[in-house]
Write a protein that holds these residues in place. Sequence first.
Motif, PDB file in Angstrom:
ATOM      1  N   SER A 118       0.829  -1.222   0.000  1.00 16.49           N
ATOM      2  CA  SER A 118       0.000   0.000   0.000  1.00 16.49           C
ATOM      3  C   SER A 118       0.861   1.269   0.000  1.00 16.49           C
ATOM      4  CB  SER A 118      -0.953   0.010   1.190  1.00 16.49           C
ATOM      5  OG  SER A 118      -0.205  -0.077   2.378  1.00 16.49           O
ATOM      6  N   ILE A 119       2.076   1.195   0.556  1.00 19.09           N
ATOM      7  CA  ILE A 119       2.893   2.418   0.582  1.00 19.09           C
ATOM      8  C   ILE A 119       3.222   2.906  -0.829  1.00 19.09           C
ATOM      9  CG2 ILE A 119       3.996   1.962   2.830  1.00 19.09           C
ATOM     10  CD1 ILE A 119       6.590   1.401   1.119  1.00 19.09           C
ATOM     11  N   TYR A 120       3.194   1.988  -1.777  1.00 21.96           N
ATOM     12  CA  TYR A 120       3.555   2.382  -3.145  1.00 21.96           C
ATOM     13  C   TYR A 120       2.416   3.113  -3.865  1.00 21.96           C
ATOM     14  CZ  TYR A 120       7.578  -0.494  -2.201  1.00 21.96           C
ATOM     15  OH  TYR A 120       8.712  -0.994  -1.624  1.00 21.96           O
ATOM     16  N   MET A 121       1.293   3.220  -3.194  1.00 25.93           N
ATOM     17  CA  MET A 121       0.125   3.866  -3.821  1.00 25.93           C
ATOM     18  C   MET A 121      -0.079   5.291  -3.318  1.00 25.93           C
ATOM     19  SD  MET A 121      -0.962   1.442  -5.645  1.00 25.93           S
ATOM     20  CE  MET A 121      -0.808  -0.332  -5.800  1.00 25.93           C
ATOM     21  N   ASP A 122       0.817   5.811  -2.464  1.00 27.28           N
ATOM     22  CA  ASP A 122       0.529   7.109  -1.842  1.00 27.28           C
ATOM     23  C   ASP A 122       1.012   8.299  -2.673  1.00 27.28           C
ATOM     24  OD1 ASP A 122       3.245   7.207  -1.495  1.00 27.28           O
ATOM     25  OD2 ASP A 122       3.218   7.239   0.688  1.00 27.28           O
ATOM     26  N   GLY A 123       1.505   8.042  -3.874  1.00 25.92           N
ATOM     27  CA  GLY A 123       1.911   9.140  -4.757  1.00 25.92           C
ATOM     28  C   GLY A 123       3.288   9.699  -4.427  1.00 25.92           C
ATOM     29  N   GLN A 124       3.953   9.176  -3.395  1.00 25.92           N
ATOM     30  CA  GLN A 124       5.297   9.647  -3.039  1.00 25.92           C
ATOM     31  C   GLN A 124       6.337   8.750  -3.717  1.00 25.92           C
ATOM     32  OE1 GLN A 124       5.632  12.559  -1.213  1.00 25.92           O
ATOM     33  NE2 GLN A 124       3.426  12.517  -1.638  1.00 25.92           N
ATOM     34  N   LEU A 125       7.609   9.035  -3.473  1.00 22.50           N
ATOM     35  CA  LEU A 125       8.672   8.235  -4.095  1.00 22.50           C
ATOM     36  C   LEU A 125       9.051   7.073  -3.179  1.00 22.50           C
ATOM     37  CD1 LEU A 125      11.073  11.003  -5.495  1.00 22.50           C
ATOM     38  CD2 LEU A 125       9.194   9.816  -6.654  1.00 22.50           C
ATOM     39  N   HIS A 126       8.782   5.864  -3.631  1.00 19.65           N
ATOM     40  CA  HIS A 126       9.175   4.676  -2.862  1.00 19.65           C
ATOM     41  C   HIS A 126       9.738   3.644  -3.824  1.00 19.65           C
ATOM     42  CE1 HIS A 126       7.071   6.099   0.684  1.00 19.65           C
ATOM     43  NE2 HIS A 126       5.968   6.257  -0.031  1.00 19.65           N
ATOM     44  N   TRP A 127      10.721   2.871  -3.336  1.00 16.58           N
ATOM     45  CA  TRP A 127      11.292   1.807  -4.144  1.00 16.58           C
ATOM     46  C   TRP A 127      11.259   0.494  -3.367  1.00 16.58           C
ATOM     47  CZ3 TRP A 127      13.101   6.773  -4.150  1.00 16.58           C
ATOM     48  CH2 TRP A 127      13.264   7.396  -5.383  1.00 16.58           C
ATOM     49  N   GLY A 128      11.456  -0.594  -4.074  1.00 17.69           N
ATOM     50  CA  GLY A 128      11.584  -1.903  -3.431  1.00 17.69           C
ATOM     51  C   GLY A 128      12.815  -2.591  -3.997  1.00 17.69           C
ATOM     52  N   ALA A 129      13.297  -3.614  -3.296  1.00 20.25           N
ATOM     53  CA  ALA A 129      14.465  -4.357  -3.796  1.00 20.25           C
ATOM     54  C   ALA A 129      14.335  -5.819  -3.402  1.00 20.25           C
ATOM     55  CB  ALA A 129      15.757  -3.769  -3.217  1.00 20.25           C
ATOM     56  N   LEU A 130      15.046  -6.639  -4.163  1.00 14.88           N
ATOM     57  CA  LEU A 130      15.090  -8.077  -3.881  1.00 14.88           C
ATOM     58  C   LEU A 130      16.546  -8.442  -3.610  1.00 14.88           C
ATOM     59  CD1 LEU A 130      13.651 -10.923  -4.049  1.00 14.88           C
ATOM     60  CD2 LEU A 130      14.457 -10.986  -6.395  1.00 14.88           C
ATOM     61  N   ALA A 131      16.817  -8.974  -2.423  1.00 21.38           N
ATOM     62  CA  ALA A 131      18.207  -9.273  -2.046  1.00 21.38           C
ATOM     63  C   ALA A 131      18.395 -10.779  -1.903  1.00 21.38           C
ATOM     64  CB  ALA A 131      18.555  -8.564  -0.743  1.00 21.38           C
ATOM     65  N   LEU A 132      18.900 -11.363  -2.983  1.00 23.10           N
ATOM     66  CA  LEU A 132      19.088 -12.804  -3.039  1.00 23.10           C
ATOM     67  C   LEU A 132      20.586 -13.133  -3.052  1.00 23.10           C
ATOM     68  CD1 LEU A 132      16.954 -15.063  -3.434  1.00 23.10           C
ATOM     69  CD2 LEU A 132      17.223 -14.789  -5.890  1.00 23.10           C
ATOM     70  N   THR A 133      21.328 -12.384  -3.859  1.00 26.57           N
ATOM     71  CA  THR A 133      22.722 -12.742  -4.146  1.00 26.57           C
ATOM     72  C   THR A 133      23.648 -12.420  -2.979  1.00 26.57           C
ATOM     73  OG1 THR A 133      22.272 -12.219  -6.450  1.00 26.57           O
ATOM     74  CG2 THR A 133      24.591 -12.429  -5.829  1.00 26.57           C
ATOM     75  N   GLU A 134      24.571 -13.343  -2.707  1.00 27.00           N
ATOM     76  CA  GLU A 134      25.598 -13.134  -1.674  1.00 27.00           C
ATOM     77  C   GLU A 134      26.965 -13.285  -2.336  1.00 27.00           C
ATOM     78  OE1 GLU A 134      24.898 -16.012   1.377  1.00 27.00           O
ATOM     79  OE2 GLU A 134      22.860 -15.293   1.747  1.00 27.00           O
ATOM     80  N   PRO A 135      27.997 -12.720  -1.712  1.00 26.22           N
ATOM     81  CA  PRO A 135      29.326 -12.915  -2.288  1.00 26.22           C
ATOM     82  C   PRO A 135      29.617 -14.420  -2.399  1.00 26.22           C
ATOM     83  CG  PRO A 135      29.386 -11.234  -0.585  1.00 26.22           C
ATOM     84  CD  PRO A 135      28.011 -11.831  -0.534  1.00 26.22           C
ATOM     85  N   GLY A 136      29.868 -14.861  -3.609  1.00 25.32           N
ATOM     86  CA  GLY A 136      30.165 -16.281  -3.824  1.00 25.32           C
ATOM     87  C   GLY A 136      28.941 -17.164  -3.966  1.00 25.32           C
ATOM     88  N   ILE A 137      27.742 -16.614  -3.696  1.00 27.37           N
ATOM     89  CA  ILE A 137      26.516 -17.427  -3.797  1.00 27.37           C
ATOM     90  C   ILE A 137      25.529 -16.685  -4.686  1.00 27.37           C
ATOM     91  CG2 ILE A 137      24.690 -18.627  -2.507  1.00 27.37           C
ATOM     92  CD1 ILE A 137      27.193 -19.596  -1.380  1.00 27.37           C
ATOM     93  N   GLY A 138      25.781 -16.673  -6.002  1.00 29.60           N
ATOM     94  CA  GLY A 138      24.869 -16.009  -6.902  1.00 29.60           C
ATOM     95  C   GLY A 138      24.015 -17.029  -7.629  1.00 29.60           C
ATOM     96  N   SER A 139      24.680 -17.890  -8.402  1.00 29.83           N
ATOM     97  CA  SER A 139      23.939 -18.902  -9.154  1.00 29.83           C
ATOM     98  C   SER A 139      23.383 -19.980  -8.233  1.00 29.83           C
ATOM     99  CB  SER A 139      24.875 -19.554 -10.177  1.00 29.83           C
ATOM    100  OG  SER A 139      25.427 -18.570 -11.016  1.00 29.83           O
ATOM    101  N   ASP A 140      24.160 -20.338  -7.230  1.00 25.47           N
ATOM    102  CA  ASP A 140      23.762 -21.431  -6.340  1.00 25.47           C
ATOM    103  C   ASP A 140      22.957 -20.879  -5.162  1.00 25.47           C
ATOM    104  OD1 ASP A 140      23.521 -23.745  -4.936  1.00 25.47           O
ATOM    105  OD2 ASP A 140      25.542 -23.654  -4.079  1.00 25.47           O
ATOM    106  N   VAL A 141      21.714 -20.468  -5.473  1.00 23.51           N
ATOM    107  CA  VAL A 141      20.867 -19.823  -4.462  1.00 23.51           C
ATOM    108  C   VAL A 141      20.685 -20.726  -3.232  1.00 23.51           C
ATOM    109  CG1 VAL A 141      18.547 -18.910  -4.047  1.00 23.51           C
ATOM    110  CG2 VAL A 141      19.667 -18.493  -6.223  1.00 23.51           C
ATOM    111  N   ALA A 142      20.604 -22.033  -3.475  1.00 22.54           N
ATOM    112  CA  ALA A 142      20.341 -22.965  -2.369  1.00 22.54           C
ATOM    113  C   ALA A 142      21.463 -22.958  -1.337  1.00 22.54           C
ATOM    114  CB  ALA A 142      20.145 -24.372  -2.926  1.00 22.54           C
ATOM    115  N   GLY A 143      22.646 -22.477  -1.737  1.00 24.07           N
ATOM    116  CA  GLY A 143      23.782 -22.515  -0.801  1.00 24.07           C
ATOM    117  C   GLY A 143      23.911 -21.253   0.040  1.00 24.07           C
TER     118      GLY A 143
END
Length: 393
Positions: free
Chosen positions: A116-141
Amino acid sequence: MIDFSLSKAQQAARDYAHQVALEEMRPLSLECDRTEEIPESFFWNMQRRYWGGAAAQARAYGQDEGVKQENLLSVISQEEMAWGDAALATAIPGPGLAAPPILSQGTPEQQARFLSIYMDGQLHWGALALTEPGIGSDVAGMSTTAVLDGDEWVINGHKHYITNGARADLIVTFATIDKRLGREGIRPFVVPKGTPGLIVGRIEKKMGLRASQTAELIFDNCRIPKENLLAGRGEKKEGFKAAMGTLDATRPMVGAMAVGIARAAYEAACEWLREELPAGYPPHKRRAWEEELKELGQEIEMARFLVWRAAWMADRRIPNSKEASMSKAYAGALVMKATATAVRITAPGEESERKLLIQKWFRDAKVFDIFEGTAQIQRLVIARRLFPNIDIP
Ligand SMILES: Cc1cc2nc3c(=O)[nH]c(=O)nc-3n(C[C@H](O)[C@H](O)[C@H](O)COP(=O)(O)OP(=O)(O)OC[C@H]3O[C@@H](n4cnc5c(N)ncnc54)[C@H](O)[C@@H]3O)c2cc1C
């Protein structure tokens, strides 16, 4: 049956997105690439024109024969945005990559609370943080941990290369609740900006997509409410499925962006041949280039259809891992070929703004072979689904 013709409403949404890209993005493109900064006015213009216009239009037209067209509309608009400028496209305010896991794994209450915060007409962003140093392709690790302590999850770990990581109001991150469980221990958590223990580290200096913000995030005893876990604790594999499901939704969008840059480079090379080719250039060389560009034009259409197919399936909740990877793998390779071809063809003669843009697109193209899964990983996903009886590690 798949019908690849766009409805009038879809064409209108595409034309609107194209106009926004032409007027708001192209004029800023080279300067933002040079300075690695984006003026605040761009964010507000996009908030007004993209969310108030293109996205609202998409929502209004988003229903066809009882099927939501969100993914298809999104890839159509992403192609135009990346045609304008791919780095700026990643910085458009909105939930961005945080949206797919919240929508697919959040309860209706969580979806309302977080989105709902993204609907208030102000500037808001979101991000997805999956990748770790050395663990990019091998998400399970992955090694980031989440431990339940009373009514709070305590997150510890290190993520890097996170798009919009430093400006995101919400970060969906993945962590393991028990390393011994492997992929079954992975869960998605929503971490709001400003939470104590959430530390923004280095902002990467990059060869391409230079104006796109790529941040390092450190979770140091970062405590979030119990209710910010997106998948139920006892539900095996749900968290890993959420991570993979997110990629099934986002890979066609990345593919669409690659198509947008490839098309920009192709169009610019065609225009250069018509308008800037030095007089007296050998006709046989010109003909060879025209042949090459004709083929490139066909390949761009092929890439677009792969992208549309994957998005079309996602809109109908048809499993699309193979098709999403095919679209990303093909478009990711094509954008490198298209931009390299455009750089080569337009080499003769004076420097011009068109040439500088082509060179920028050449630098921007490489990352489409990397993020949301490298080309090698896409091939593994495709091979596993094409040959389910063969054990592909
Ligand atoms: C500009 C940018 C923005 C990004 N944005 C985000 C973001 O918002 N959120 C996020 O979570 N991540 C993001 N990423 C990270 C991106 O998704 C990873 O870089 C990518 O998944 C590759 O992981 P890696 O860098 O750890 O490389 P690695 O996984 O270490 O791979 C290195 C090389 O080994 C190859 N390889 C690895 N495993 C195999 C295998 N099994 N078989 C064959 N080859 C293999 C890879 O293809 C690659 O060529 C971003 C990256 C960049 C550059």
